[in-house]
Design an enzyme around this catalytic site. Structure first.
Site, mmCIF file in Angstrom:
data_model
loop_
_atom_site.group_PDB
_atom_site.id
_atom_site.type_symbol
_atom_site.label_atom_id
_atom_site.label_comp_id
_atom_site.label_asym_id
_atom_site.label_seq_id
_atom_site.Cartn_x
_atom_site.Cartn_y
_atom_site.Cartn_z
ATOM 1 C CB ALA A 125 -0.894 0.006 1.224
ATOM 2 C CE LYS A 126 5.361 4.998 -0.033
ATOM 3 N NZ LYS A 126 6.503 4.209 0.453
ATOM 4 N N GLY A 127 0.388 5.776 0.737
ATOM 5 C CA GLY A 127 -0.512 6.909 0.877
ATOM 6 C C GLY A 127 0.270 8.188 0.740
#
Ligand code: NAD
Length: 408
Positions: free
Chosen positions: A96-98
């Site tokens: 994931a990444k944000g």
């Protein structure tokens, strides 16, 4: 870049067309509008993103970036790389990444706290210790993670340390997490020096980016006896062929918040740093630093990709024609961060904490396994270290998806 890399790997692994999209497309992509009050009383709306690439092997895991250039596309690429990175080391996670498109350097701590809490609040339906766990990345820190953990815990009504990793040790963080990525970079460089027959005494290194990863990597290399001749940050670089005094440099950075202006070195640009003759080049800043324009001019024996995606596919094609350069690809080189994040999550879930020696020993064992597997595959199939590392990661995700099957 991430999609093009995936296509190359899928061709190499002969993944049937019918399976490719399922592995490639992110499972969930969120965009949120984040209105906050600025210190002057005005209201500003920031764009926040989170991409969860796949949930096949467990919760998703990945950093949170605060930078003006953050876009949904960048976050999606970084989430995909996290998937292959976690799979390469057999962690029970998807990637994931944000990120939030903002300039944290121009914001006060109070504004950053409001922005972080607002983002966390908006993300509550999509995150959780068994769903998606965040960590620091460019422009975020232990403090950011502490605010996130507090916001989530207040919402739940009890403390949930396992919602984030990379938080302060006093809040359930792991000893050795802050240093993990840079220390891992140092370990893998040392390992690669054995592989290519480079002796650490007298060896030289140039490090682009003197943040969390770059500074710890520099200290770690110095411990192995390697001389750091150049470093840089967003404001420019420094060069000293006798080696930089890292302790003095660290004090300078603590005071001035930049390496620029350090007296015991000559100023150089970031572009000059990348082409400085050295044994080890460590890009530890942002993506797309080694490009078609400078890949042929790089003068090192080992290129250790501490940053995510520092080399463009065009530059990669040039590097493939330069067998004298041994590349430690990003998904292997900086994997130490997510490995110790995983240790932190495990410790939080068990409420049982390890010593720094235990953390570092376990980290090095995992890095050794991933390094040997990648090197063996690269040699056996006569493919680049990057293609080997990506192939190991993608293959594991593909197999997991295949045995789980398609929910009708
Ligand atoms: P950081 O914010 O602590 O440091 C980034 C450094 O890069 C700073 O010194 C900054 O001044 C410099 N920089 C920014 N823009 C630059 C430019 N255009 N030219 C030169 N220098 C520039 O971030 P970090 O956590 O050290 O992350 C660095 C890289 O490592 C990123 O690619 C990140 O995704 C990757 N990474 C970080 C971790 C982690 O645990 N922090 C883990 C894996 C990968």
């Amino acid at each position: 870049m991430a999609c093009r890399q995936f296509d190359l790997v899928a061709d190499h692994l002969q993944i049937p067309e019918s399976e490719r999209s399922r592995i490639k497309f992110p499972k969930r992509s969120m965009t949120v509008a984040l209105p906050i009050e600025r210190d002057d009383g005005s209201v500003e709306v920031f764009a926040g993103y989170r991409v969860q690439h796949h949930l096949t092997l467990g919760p998703t895991k990945g950093g949170l970036r605060y930078h003006p250039d953050v876009t949904l596309g960048e976050v999606a690429a970084l989430a995909m790389w996290m998937s292959w990175k976690c799979a390469l080391t057999s962690l029970p996670y998807g990637g994931a990444k944000g990120g939030i498109a903002c300039d944290p350097r121009s914001m006060s701590p109070a504004e950053l706290e409001r922005l972080t809490r607002r983002y966390t609040q908006e993300m509550i339906p999509f995150i959780g210790p068994q769903v998606d766990i965040m960590a620091p990345d460019v422009g975020t820190s232990e403090q950011t993670m502490a605010w996130m953990m507090d916001t989530y815990s207040v919402h739940m009504g009890y403390s949930v340390p396992s919602i984030v990793t990379g938080k302060p040790v006093g809040l359930g963080g792991s000893v050795g997490r802050r240093e993990a990525t840079g220390r891992g970079v140092g370990y893998l460089i040392n390992r690669s020096m054995d592989t290519v027959g480079l002796n650490s005494s007298g060896a030289t290194a140039a490090v682009q980016g003197f943040g969390n990863v770059g500074s710890v990597a520099a200290f770690s290399l110095a411990k192995y006896g390697i001389k750091i001749i150049a470093v840089s940050d967003v404001n420019g670089g420094l060069f000293n062929d006798r080696g930089l005094d890292l302790w003095k440099l660290e004090q300078h950075v603590a005071q001035k918040k930049t390496v620029a202006g350090f007296p015991e070195a000559e100023p150089i640009t970031n572009e000059q740093l990348l082409t400085t003759p050295c044994d080890i080049l460590v890009p530890a800043a942002l993506e797309r630093q080694i490009t078609e324009a400078n890949a042929a001019k790089i003068q090192c024996r080992i290129l250790a990709e501490a940053a995510n995606g520092p080399t463009t596919p065009e530059a990669d094609a040039i590097l493939e024609q330069r067998p004298e350069i041994f590349v430690i690809p990003d998904i292997l080189c900086n994997v130490g961060g997510v490995v110790v994040s995983y240790f932190e999550w495990v410790q939080d879930l068990q409420s049982f904490f390890w010593t720094e020696t235990e953390v570092t020993d376990k980290l090095f064992r995992i890095l050794e396994g991933a390094f040997v597997q990648t090197l063996t595959m690269s040699r056996k199939r006569k493919i680049s270290m990057r293609l080997a590392a990506l192939s190991l990661g993608v293959r594991r995700v593909q197999e997991a998806k295949r045995v789980r099957g398609l929910f009708p």
